[in-house]
Each structure stands twice: as structure tokens, then as C-alpha cells.
Design a protein around this motif. Structure first.
Motif, PDB file in Angstrom:
ATOM      1  N   GLN A   1      62.893  20.701 104.124  1.00  0.00           N
ATOM      2  CA  GLN A   1      63.401  21.951 105.563  1.00  0.00           C
ATOM      3  C   GLN A   1      63.358  21.915 106.651  1.00  0.00           C
ATOM      4  O   GLN A   1      64.731  22.395 107.298  1.00  0.00           O
ATOM      5  N   LEU A   2      62.029  21.252 107.678  1.00  0.00           N
ATOM      6  CA  LEU A   2      62.633  21.151 109.098  1.00  0.00           C
ATOM      7  C   LEU A   2      63.601  20.763 109.471  1.00  0.00           C
ATOM      8  O   LEU A   2      63.874  20.670 110.639  1.00  0.00           O
ATOM      9  N   ALA A   3      63.749  18.672 108.542  1.00  0.00           N
ATOM     10  CA  ALA A   3      64.553  18.102 109.148  1.00  0.00           C
ATOM     11  C   ALA A   3      65.733  18.544 109.030  1.00  0.00           C
ATOM     12  O   ALA A   3      66.894  19.049 109.449  1.00  0.00           O
ATOM     13  N   ALA A   4      66.235  19.748 107.901  1.00  0.00           N
ATOM     14  CA  ALA A   4      67.380  20.159 107.746  1.00  0.00           C
ATOM     15  C   ALA A   4      67.504  21.111 109.233  1.00  0.00           C
ATOM     16  O   ALA A   4      68.772  20.953 109.215  1.00  0.00           O
ATOM     17  N   SER A   5      67.128  22.123 108.949  1.00  0.00           N
ATOM     18  CA  SER A   5      67.349  22.927 110.283  1.00  0.00           C
ATOM     19  C   SER A   5      67.246  22.322 111.354  1.00  0.00           C
ATOM     20  O   SER A   5      68.265  22.732 112.333  1.00  0.00           O
ATOM     21  N   ALA A   6      66.869  21.274 112.004  1.00  0.00           N
ATOM     22  CA  ALA A   6      66.661  20.786 113.013  1.00  0.00           C
ATOM     23  C   ALA A   6      68.010  19.508 113.108  1.00  0.00           C
ATOM     24  O   ALA A   6      68.732  19.793 114.473  1.00  0.00           O
ATOM     25  N   THR A   7      68.371  18.852 112.219  1.00  0.00           N
ATOM     26  CA  THR A   7      69.622  18.629 112.564  1.00  0.00           C
ATOM     27  C   THR A   7      70.965  19.732 112.878  1.00  0.00           C
ATOM     28  O   THR A   7      71.862  19.090 113.219  1.00  0.00           O
ATOM     29  N   LEU A   8      70.665  20.322 112.528  1.00  0.00           N
ATOM     30  CA  LEU A   8      71.729  21.178 112.381  1.00  0.00           C
ATOM     31  C   LEU A   8      71.743  22.056 114.553  1.00  0.00           C
ATOM     32  O   LEU A   8      72.656  22.145 115.252  1.00  0.00           O
TER      33      LEU A   8
ATOM     34  N   VAL B   1      61.201  16.506 115.676  1.00  0.00           N
ATOM     35  CA  VAL B   1      61.983  17.145 114.917  1.00  0.00           C
ATOM     36  C   VAL B   1      61.845  18.783 115.267  1.00  0.00           C
ATOM     37  O   VAL B   1      62.989  19.032 115.134  1.00  0.00           O
ATOM     38  N   ALA B   2      60.633  19.200 114.817  1.00  0.00           N
ATOM     39  CA  ALA B   2      59.805  20.790 114.821  1.00  0.00           C
ATOM     40  C   ALA B   2      60.505  21.455 115.904  1.00  0.00           C
ATOM     41  O   ALA B   2      60.602  22.359 116.139  1.00  0.00           O
ATOM     42  N   GLU B   3      60.523  20.558 117.302  1.00  0.00           N
ATOM     43  CA  GLU B   3      61.221  21.780 118.356  1.00  0.00           C
ATOM     44  C   GLU B   3      62.321  21.984 118.625  1.00  0.00           C
ATOM     45  O   GLU B   3      62.666  22.820 118.480  1.00  0.00           O
ATOM     46  N   TYR B   4      63.212  21.058 117.304  1.00  0.00           N
ATOM     47  CA  TYR B   4      64.781  21.790 116.631  1.00  0.00           C
ATOM     48  C   TYR B   4      65.357  22.159 116.053  1.00  0.00           C
ATOM     49  O   TYR B   4      66.169  23.214 115.377  1.00  0.00           O
ATOM     50  N   CYS B   5      63.675  22.874 114.928  1.00  0.00           N
ATOM     51  CA  CYS B   5      63.720  24.125 114.144  1.00  0.00           C
ATOM     52  C   CYS B   5      64.173  24.903 114.149  1.00  0.00           C
ATOM     53  O   CYS B   5      63.536  26.141 115.382  1.00  0.00           O
ATOM     54  N   ASP B   6      65.121  25.899 114.098  1.00  0.00           N
ATOM     55  CA  ASP B   6      64.926  27.186 114.370  1.00  0.00           C
ATOM     56  C   ASP B   6      64.274  27.968 113.724  1.00  0.00           C
ATOM     57  O   ASP B   6      64.600  29.649 113.808  1.00  0.00           O
TER      58      ASP B   6
ATOM     59  N   LEU C   1      67.118   9.178 109.453  1.00  0.00           N
ATOM     60  CA  LEU C   1      67.035  10.257 109.608  1.00  0.00           C
ATOM     61  C   LEU C   1      67.693  10.443 110.859  1.00  0.00           C
ATOM     62  O   LEU C   1      68.853  11.764 111.059  1.00  0.00           O
ATOM     63  N   ILE C   2      67.938   9.663 112.249  1.00  0.00           N
ATOM     64  CA  ILE C   2      68.196  10.087 113.255  1.00  0.00           C
ATOM     65  C   ILE C   2      69.382   9.479 113.148  1.00  0.00           C
ATOM     66  O   ILE C   2      70.434  10.569 113.294  1.00  0.00           O
ATOM     67  N   ALA C   3      70.320   8.747 111.839  1.00  0.00           N
ATOM     68  CA  ALA C   3      71.794   8.628 111.790  1.00  0.00           C
ATOM     69  C   ALA C   3      72.545   9.806 111.217  1.00  0.00           C
ATOM     70  O   ALA C   3      73.396  10.256 111.355  1.00  0.00           O
ATOM     71  N   ALA C   4      71.431  10.464 109.745  1.00  0.00           N
ATOM     72  CA  ALA C   4      71.733  12.393 109.660  1.00  0.00           C
ATOM     73  C   ALA C   4      72.109  12.746 110.495  1.00  0.00           C
ATOM     74  O   ALA C   4      72.776  14.009 109.979  1.00  0.00           O
ATOM     75  N   MET C   5      70.836  13.338 111.055  1.00  0.00           N
ATOM     76  CA  MET C   5      71.304  13.850 112.100  1.00  0.00           C
ATOM     77  C   MET C   5      72.704  14.315 113.031  1.00  0.00           C
ATOM     78  O   MET C   5      72.565  14.934 113.372  1.00  0.00           O
ATOM     79  N   ARG C   6      72.504  13.009 113.489  1.00  0.00           N
ATOM     80  CA  ARG C   6      73.689  12.057 114.362  1.00  0.00           C
ATOM     81  C   ARG C   6      74.305  13.604 113.843  1.00  0.00           C
ATOM     82  O   ARG C   6      76.108  13.589 114.711  1.00  0.00           O
ATOM     83  N   ARG C   7      75.340  13.092 112.427  1.00  0.00           N
ATOM     84  CA  ARG C   7      76.260  13.798 111.921  1.00  0.00           C
ATOM     85  C   ARG C   7      77.083  14.271 111.239  1.00  0.00           C
ATOM     86  O   ARG C   7      77.146  15.653 110.608  1.00  0.00           O
ATOM     87  N   ARG C   8      75.100  15.398 111.779  1.00  0.00           N
ATOM     88  CA  ARG C   8      74.311  16.648 111.070  1.00  0.00           C
ATOM     89  C   ARG C   8      74.756  16.708 108.949  1.00  0.00           C
ATOM     90  O   ARG C   8      75.480  18.181 109.109  1.00  0.00           O
ATOM     91  N   ASP C   9      74.425  16.532 108.762  1.00  0.00           N
ATOM     92  CA  ASP C   9      74.181  16.105 107.729  1.00  0.00           C
ATOM     93  C   ASP C   9      72.982  17.179 107.116  1.00  0.00           C
ATOM     94  O   ASP C   9      72.006  15.926 107.291  1.00  0.00           O
TER      95      ASP C   9
ATOM     96  N   THR D   1      72.144  17.869 104.304  1.00  0.00           N
ATOM     97  CA  THR D   1      71.328  17.809 103.271  1.00  0.00           C
ATOM     98  C   THR D   1      70.812  16.381 103.403  1.00  0.00           C
ATOM     99  O   THR D   1      69.183  16.056 102.004  1.00  0.00           O
ATOM    100  N   ALA D   2      71.458  14.853 103.731  1.00  0.00           N
ATOM    101  CA  ALA D   2      70.989  13.983 103.321  1.00  0.00           C
ATOM    102  C   ALA D   2      69.833  13.954 104.128  1.00  0.00           C
ATOM    103  O   ALA D   2      68.542  13.163 103.770  1.00  0.00           O
ATOM    104  N   ALA D   3      69.547  14.829 105.415  1.00  0.00           N
ATOM    105  CA  ALA D   3      68.222  14.688 106.115  1.00  0.00           C
ATOM    106  C   ALA D   3      66.634  15.108 105.996  1.00  0.00           C
ATOM    107  O   ALA D   3      65.597  14.677 105.664  1.00  0.00           O
ATOM    108  N   SER D   4      67.372  16.442 104.695  1.00  0.00           N
ATOM    109  CA  SER D   4      66.195  16.898 103.781  1.00  0.00           C
ATOM    110  C   SER D   4      65.758  15.926 102.160  1.00  0.00           C
ATOM    111  O   SER D   4      64.605  15.535 102.269  1.00  0.00           O
TER     112      SER D   4
END
Length: 272
Positions: free
Chosen positions: A121-128, A169-174, A217-225, A227-230
Motif C-alpha cells: 500500500q505504501l508503494a502504491a501511494s508513493a508512486t503517485l 519510499v515512505a517519504e512520498y506516501c500521502d 519498483l523504480i520503473a513502475a514508479m517512473r511510469r506512475r503504475d 498497481t504494478a508497484a503494489s
């Protein structure tokens, strides 16, 4: 007096009356929020608090002491003294929670049971929310442990950096509660004695697999995915748990073997 009728329902008892000190503590907390007070701001003088709460000096001072112990205020004496709002640091909050859990016999399994649920969940939030600077920080951290350590000190630093990756990663969670909880779990792993015993062992780690997950994970975050990050973190946390528990079992067996050897030796001497 006749005994109570067992067929009658028990008489309901209302909640116990709270201590006056606790009521004042809560009232001061509400005052801080309602008045928008921040770090460095002064609470009303003691005589004002006495009048406001119609309480004795001892009760008000006890309430202020409780707030000070909680890290919410500091009480200064002398000219210009009084009660001042303090900023509760995350480190202090985690220390207080760690103290609460000190005697709870936490295990690696306990921690990963939580991490497996929360880290995806943290990764999904931070991705955005993460930016290029954040992605660069994550890549820099991976470089700390993408090679075999030269010595025990570097091995330890690599293990800590592996956890620091998730802290960034947690620093970017909303969600501040989610971010705090995940960072707290990461700190527990750093502080847990059995985990420390594992981290200092010259045991092979799942470096290639773990780093692959983190690059993915970094690649998924870069493309704002998100679901993939999670999904990546679901696999990563499950694999990390399995690996840590395996190392724990191996370490326990090693300790048992070392403990058994002297006993066998003493037994042979007695039978000789």
C-alpha cells in the motif's frame, strides 16, 4: 438483605469517572488545536489555567507534567518561563512505542506479517507522488548494496541501507499514518536483537532478487503504475520474510549445536 436473583440481568454500571488530571490534559490538547498553537508558542500562564479549569495548583501542574512526559510541551522555570509547545519528533514517538513493545517478545514473523500488508500500500501511494529526485535517491541507495561487502562493517551498512530504501519510499506516501507505521516497522527490524544477529552473519542474501524487485519498483514508479508497484512489493515482502525466517532458523540451529557440544563433552568425561 436477600441475595440477588440470578435470573435478573446485572445492573449496568456506567464508565468509571476519569481523573481530573486526564480531563485537563485532554482540554489543553484541544486548546492547542483550536487556537492553532505550534512549536515555540506559550500556553496560558499557570494562574490562567487554574482559573480556566477551576482546579488546584497541584492538579494543573500534574497535567502539565503529563504533557511534558508525552513530549508535547516543555516547562521552563525562571523569568520568561512557562509551558511551551514542543514539536514531537518522529524519533521520540518511535522510541515511546518501542518502549511499550519492549516486553512483548516481538518476532521477525510479527513484523513481516504487518510489512506484507502495509508495504505494498505504501508503494502504491508513493508512486503517485514521487519525483525524479526521489527516484534518484532510491537508485543511489541500491548502489550501497549492489555488490559483495568488503568487511563486516560494510555488510552491516548494506543491511541498514536495504531498510533505508523503504524509508525513502515512505517519504512520498500521502497517508502519514501509513508512512509512520512502515518506518516504525523498519526501525523495529533494525533494533530487534535476532534481526541484528542475522544482519551481522556472513550469510548470502537475496541480493540479485531483491535488487531486481527494487529496480522494477523504480520503473513502475517512473511510469506512475501504482498497481504494478503494489504487486512488486507483495512479492518482495513475501520473499524477504521467507529469507529472514530461514536465516533465523539456521542461526537458532547453529546456537543449539554450539550449546550441545560442551554438554556432550561433559557427558563423555563423566562416563570415562
Amino acid at each position: 438483605m436477600s441475595p440477588p436473583d440470578p435470573t435478573e440481568p446485572p445492573t449496568s454500571v456506567g464508565p468509571a469517572r476519569r481523573k481530573r488530571t486526564d480531563e485537563i490534559v485532554d482540554a489543553i490538547k484541544r486548546m492547542i488545536v483550536e487556537h492553532g498553537l505550534g512549536p515555540g508558542d506559550r500556553l496560558p500562564q499557570e494562574r490562567e489555567l487554574l482559573a480556566q479549569f477551576s482546579a488546584s495548583k497541584g492538579t494543573v501542574r500534574e497535567a502539565l507534567k503529563a504533557l511534558e512526559v508525552q513530549g508535547l510541551i516543555s516547562v521552563r522555570t525562571g523569568p520568561g518561563g512557562g509551558a511551551f509547545i514542543e514539536r514531537m519528533s518522529e524519533r521520540r514517538a518511535m522510541s515511546l512505542l518501542s518502549n511499550f513493545l519492549f516486553a512483548k517478545n516481538l518476532s521477525i514473523a510479527n513484523i513481516y506479517e504487518m510489512r506484507k500488508v502495509l508495504e505494498p500500500q505504501l508503494a502504491a501511494s508513493a508512486t503517485l507522488n514521487i519525483d525524479e529526485a526521489g527516484l534518484g535517491r532510491l537508485a543511489d541507495i541500491i548502489r550501497i548494496y549492489d555488490h559483495e561487502p568488503a568487511d563486516a562493517a560494510e555488510r552491516w551498512n548494506q543491511r541498514m541501507a536495504e531498510l533505508d530504501f523503504h524509508s525513502v519510499v515512505a517519504e512520498y506516501c500521502d497517508n502519514p499514518i501509513l508512512a509512520f507505521t512502515c518506518r516504525f516497522l523498519q526501525r523495529l527490524l533494525k533494533d530487534l536483537t535476532i534481526a541484528q544477529d542475522i544482519y551481522v552473519q556472513p550469510e548470502p542474501v537475496l541480493r540479485e532478487s531483491g535488487i531486481r524487485h527494487q529496480h522494477d519498483l523504480i520503473a513502475a514508479m517512473r511510469r506512475r503504475d501504482a498497481t504494478a508497484a503494489s504487486a512488486i512489493l507483495v512479492e518482495h515482502m513475501a520473499e524477504a520474510e521467507q529469507h529472514m525466517l530461514g536465516l533465523q532458523a539456521r542461526l537458532r540451529d547453529q546456537f543449539l549445536s554450539e550449546d550441545e557440544a560442551p554438554r556432550r563433552s561433559r557427558s563423555r568425561k563423566r562416563s570415562a
